[in-house]
Enzyme design. Structure first.
Site, PDB file in Angstrom:
ATOM      1  N   ARG A   1      27.813  13.125  14.853  1.00 37.93           N
ATOM      2  CA  ARG A   1      28.278  14.490  15.719  1.00 37.93           C
ATOM      3  C   ARG A   1      28.892  15.652  14.805  1.00 37.93           C
ATOM      4  O   ARG A   1      28.188  16.730  14.454  1.00 37.93           O
ATOM      5  CB  ARG A   1      29.440  14.039  16.740  1.00 37.93           C
ATOM      6  CG  ARG A   1      29.572  15.176  17.876  1.00 37.93           C
ATOM      7  CD  ARG A   1      30.124  16.420  17.395  1.00 37.93           C
ATOM      8  NE  ARG A   1      31.616  16.076  16.929  1.00 37.93           N
ATOM      9  CZ  ARG A   1      32.492  17.142  16.618  1.00 37.93           C
ATOM     10  NH1 ARG A   1      32.127  18.181  16.309  1.00 37.93           N
ATOM     11  NH2 ARG A   1      33.744  16.727  16.113  1.00 37.93           N
TER      12      ARG A   1
ATOM     13  N   HIS B   1      39.284  15.744   5.625  1.00 35.83           N
ATOM     14  CA  HIS B   1      38.336  16.421   4.784  1.00 35.83           C
ATOM     15  C   HIS B   1      38.537  16.131   3.239  1.00 35.83           C
ATOM     16  O   HIS B   1      39.820  16.129   2.832  1.00 35.83           O
ATOM     17  CB  HIS B   1      38.053  17.928   5.095  1.00 35.83           C
ATOM     18  CG  HIS B   1      37.269  17.939   6.207  1.00 35.83           C
ATOM     19  ND1 HIS B   1      36.473  18.987   6.667  1.00 35.83           N
ATOM     20  CD2 HIS B   1      37.180  17.364   7.604  1.00 35.83           C
ATOM     21  CE1 HIS B   1      35.885  19.155   7.928  1.00 35.83           C
ATOM     22  NE2 HIS B   1      36.573  17.801   8.422  1.00 35.83           N
TER      23      HIS B   1
ATOM     24  N   CYS C   1      31.260  21.926   4.336  1.00 34.35           N
ATOM     25  CA  CYS C   1      32.552  22.383   4.533  1.00 34.35           C
ATOM     26  C   CYS C   1      32.103  24.024   5.012  1.00 34.35           C
ATOM     27  O   CYS C   1      31.807  24.764   4.137  1.00 34.35           O
ATOM     28  CB  CYS C   1      33.642  22.619   3.394  1.00 34.35           C
ATOM     29  SG  CYS C   1      35.041  23.681   3.792  1.00 34.35           S
TER      30      CYS C   1
END
Lengths: 304, 304
Positions: A16, A209, A240
């Protein structure tokens, strides 16, 4: 040294969150990736999101993908939804674990959904009630929890107040999103301290992240707070969106590789996960930012 | 939470360890890189190595580079040497901080210098005496301290015994090299515990590679042991000689970026360091694996 948890629950978000930030790939490829991940021993997979196909074409075929993916009885599958329409689609598709999102940063929230954080929290109260009414678990993801690319630092007290609000509205779990990789061990410590002082019981999940290299240091810090739920994306799938070429989601195999060496169980077979990571690279057709995929695990020796 | 150090001393190793593992660049380019780094506020730079030009052509012009580089009085410059001939050249060039290397892994040491670890330790005893005789500081780098690509795990007790030996022979500092990125927080904790039990006083320096994403987590762990000396390479210069495309040395700006956000001083101006990192990419002509260079520091905001 603080005693660390014996085991950690990783939610694989590559299908996802990862694929949503890559160029679109066919439904068949998505099904292959979910099926490969389901066979790794991972206990949770964020499979799809039910969003408007014009806003996020990468997820336009969510119903088809989910209908075709194998269901592994040892895996809990979840879906992300942006609104009532998405929640209804997710429930109709049979999901019983559903995520909704709000940004801790007002600016970021307005840019995403053209509403203030407070307005989104009102919407979320209604969504939680809708999901609970259908017997589903409702998780609230608070994005930009560790900093906002527009506003900069986000006061941990503000995030803690948002947690208070969604817990009062019935959220079953709260996830903190490090949306653009602004978290550091200091920010993790400050946020978890602020939240745990007020909400010692609510299950927390952290989503880091690796944009600036700190993801595993952040997880190490959160482990010292006893946090046992983490998102990660196979092979670092996702990139990103704010910095071309930069890393986004921390790679699942880097998390698993470090945790296993530290004696922390994840249930995941690292070799099977590396096969899934190689498949992810093949499906998106680009090299993904996973050091463990590139170099192999530390236990893989060179012939001397 | 353990109290962390207030300040850290970073040794910039890009000009030596970094460039030694890249395709050769001209002396002029090396001088530009050293000069740019000297202007960042960094307090230590590993400038060159004095090795045989046939073995390591990247360092064949060490004398010329060092003769032409600016000397910043606030920077301590060091050189690496493999043997007596190299030590004599380094001393003649005016270096007063000199590093020698031995591998904790017998297999790795034999492949590098065709001698056992024990034989190299005998050589190093003589080198330390030679350096001390000329008033220079002698640092012993123990490579593969956290694992060997041929042998696998290295017993921390073996590394601690090597430390005992070189300390007895007069080493002024011991550095632990994570030569192929096999260190994890667990390995750091085990090694530092083993060494500090026996050698509480000897200055220790840690040299991590980010091959498998763990470098900053390893540094965080070592900070909890009070370690204040770390190697890092501007922009992550150096690659990984064992895995094409993989990361090698941890990028200096990723280390500085995390430490500064944690309130730990390094003396380094991050903006000047990022300029030097951009220069490093230009000089080697390839994209280097530095997240902070790619995405910018977390404090660099996007216009909303």
């Amino acid at each position: 040294m603080t005693q660390l948890p014996d085991s950690v629950s990783i939610r694989e978000v590559g299908p996802r969150d990862g694929l949503q930030n890559e160029d679109p790939i066919p439904a068949d490829a998505k099904v292959r990736l979910i099926d490969a991940l389901s066979a790794t021993g991972v206990r949770r997979i964020e499979a799809v999101s039910f969003v408007h196909p014009k806003a996020i074409p990468q997820m336009a075929d969510a119903d088809e993908v989910w209908a075709r993916a194998q269901r592994n009885e040892n895996v809990r599958y979840s879906a992300l939804v942006p609104n009532t329409r998405g929640a209804q689609r997710a429930l109709a598709a049979g999901f019983t674990e559903i995520e909704v999102v709000v940004s801790a940063s007002d600016t970021h929230n307005r840019r995403n959904v053209n509403r203030s954080t407070a307005e989104s929290l009102d919407d979320i109260a209604g969504l939680i009630a809708l999901l609970h009414g259908s017997g589903a678990i409702a998780e609230v993801i608070i994005s930009t929890s560790f900093g906002c690319p527009y506003e900069g630092d986000i006061d941990p007290a503000r995030v803690a107040q948002i947690v208070d609000r969604v817990v009062a509205d019935g959220a079953d779990r709260v996830a903190f999103g490090d949306t653009t990789g602004m978290a550091t061990p200091r920010r993790v410590r400050e946020l978890l301290t602020a939240v745990r002082d007020r909400q010692p019981e609510i299950p927390l999940l952290l989503h880091f992240h690796n944009t600036r290299g700190t993801a595993l240091a952040n997880i190490l810090t959160a482990l010292e707070f006893g946090i046992t739920e983490y998102d990660a994306s196979v092979a670092g799938l996702g990139g990103c969106p704010y910095a071309p070429g930069a890393s986004g989601n921390v790679a699942t195999e880097e998390v698993v590789h470090m945790l296993h060496d530290m004696g922390i169980d994840t249930g995941i077979d690292l070799d099977a996960l590396l096969d899934a990571a190689a498949l992810a690279e093949e499906l998106v057709g680009r090299e993904l930012p996973s050091g463990v995929l590139r170099a192999g695990p530390r236990t893989r020796l060179t012939a001397s």
